[in-house]
Write a protein that holds these residues in place. Structure first.
Motif, PDB file in Angstrom:
ATOM      1  N   SER A 101      -3.509  -4.841  -2.561  1.00 29.76           N
ATOM      2  CA  SER A 101      -3.177  -6.189  -3.122  1.00 29.76           C
ATOM      3  C   SER A 101      -4.351  -7.302  -2.740  1.00 29.76           C
ATOM      4  CB  SER A 101      -1.892  -6.750  -2.238  1.00 29.76           C
ATOM      5  OG  SER A 101      -1.726  -8.339  -2.571  1.00 29.76           O
ATOM      6  N   PRO A 102      -4.587  -8.342  -3.775  1.00 30.07           N
ATOM      7  CA  PRO A 102      -5.627  -8.982  -3.441  1.00 30.07           C
ATOM      8  C   PRO A 102      -5.417 -10.133  -2.471  1.00 30.07           C
ATOM      9  CG  PRO A 102      -4.401  -9.723  -5.542  1.00 30.07           C
ATOM     10  CD  PRO A 102      -3.772  -8.492  -4.852  1.00 30.07           C
ATOM     11  N   HIS A 103      -4.304 -10.182  -1.661  1.00 36.62           N
ATOM     12  CA  HIS A 103      -3.961 -11.213  -0.955  1.00 36.62           C
ATOM     13  C   HIS A 103      -3.181 -10.457   0.314  1.00 36.62           C
ATOM     14  CE1 HIS A 103      -0.886 -11.309  -4.149  1.00 36.62           C
ATOM     15  NE2 HIS A 103      -0.122 -10.720  -2.987  1.00 36.62           N
ATOM     16  N   ARG A 104      -3.040 -11.257   1.488  1.00 34.23           N
ATOM     17  CA  ARG A 104      -2.273 -10.764   2.589  1.00 34.23           C
ATOM     18  C   ARG A 104      -0.815 -11.495   2.706  1.00 34.23           C
ATOM     19  NH1 ARG A 104      -5.252  -8.258   6.814  1.00 34.23           N
ATOM     20  NH2 ARG A 104      -7.233  -7.485   5.868  1.00 34.23           N
ATOM     21  N   TYR A 105      -0.168 -10.771   3.449  1.00 32.55           N
ATOM     22  CA  TYR A 105       1.179 -11.061   3.535  1.00 32.55           C
ATOM     23  C   TYR A 105       1.634 -11.710   4.861  1.00 32.55           C
ATOM     24  CZ  TYR A 105       1.623  -8.503  -0.671  1.00 32.55           C
ATOM     25  OH  TYR A 105       1.352  -7.801  -1.958  1.00 32.55           O
TER      26      TYR A 105
END
Length: 249
Positions: A101-105
């Motif tokens: 994914s291009p982003h963190r969670y």
């Protein structure tokens, strides 16, 4: 009937694919979702019941679910559309270990899915790769409530003693790896038994309701076999814990 279809049928009447009742699922999510605008990832989401519940409760929340079961993802998508949350849910048909994914969670879930990563520590390592600074992991994992005898091991799919730890050892393993529990829930024996009755009962019910289906005899046999393995094998020996974890700074 393949394993994934069987699992979907077996979990028809249970809130999640783990031995947790509805109230404890809600309690865990209340502790895990702290602001209401988080980005959440479920590694091994199945029909995404955790994500759907969280999205319905928090209009500012966004989520992604990953699973190899296309049928379960189709069901999740339909449920999200009914709830009006589909625009905030991404569903990805791939192995959980291969998700990028291009982003963190802010919150990563892996409840009863550590087999997808090869065990407890690889699961935590995979979750950490997706976690934003200060984020949390909701981990659900089995353990031995007592020393398993031969009947318990045979009933539990021919497991070996070393396949699971006892609860203190499991928690020690987690903390030694640098994770701190900020909340936890040990499934009660009632929750564990309800889950097994639901699993075997849903499969039996489906077989009885579809007597002419080619898979009905197999479904009935699997339900009967599983019920026997549980009642004469691992009942009272297998336990399940769900931990909310943060990385030690």
């Amino acid at each position: 009937m393949d394993r994934q279809e069987l699992s979907r049928i077996a979990h028809t009447h249970h809130p999640v694919a783990a031995p947790l009742d509805d109230s404890n699922v809600a309690a865990l999510l209340r502790r895990a979702v702290r602001r209401g605008d988080e980005r959440i990832l479920d590694l091994g989401c199945g029909e995404a019941p955790w994500l759907l519940r969280a999205l319905a409760a928090h209009p500012g929340l966004r989520a992604d679910g990953v699973d190899t079961d296309a049928g379960a993802l189709t069901a999740a998508r339909a449920a999200a559309e009914r709830l009006g949350v589909i625009s905030r849910l991404g569903l990805h048909h791939r192995p959980a270990a291969e998700h990028t994914s291009p982003h963190r969670y802010d919150l990563v879930l892996s409840v009863g899915a550590s087999h997808a990563f090869g065990g407890l520590l690889p699961t935590l390592a995979a979750a950490e790769q997706h976690l934003a600074p200060g984020g949390q992991v909701l981990l659900g994992e089995g353990y031995w409530q007592r020393e398993p005898d031969e009947a318990a091991l045979a009933g539990f799919g021919g497991a070996a003693r070393e396949d699971l730890d006892d609860l203190p050892t499991l928690v020690d393993t987690v903390t030694t790896a640098g994770w701190l529990p900020v909340f936890g829930h040990q499934s009660s024996q009632r929750e564990l038994d309800d889950y097994e009755w639901c699993w075997t009962g849903s499969l039996t019910e489906w077989a009885l309701d579809h007597p002419t289906h080619p898979a009905a005899p197999d479904a009935l046999t699997r339900a009967t076999t599983h019920r026997t393995e549980w009642l004469r094998g691992y009942q009272g020996t297998f336990g399940f814990v769900t931990l909310l974890l943060r990385r030690a700074e």
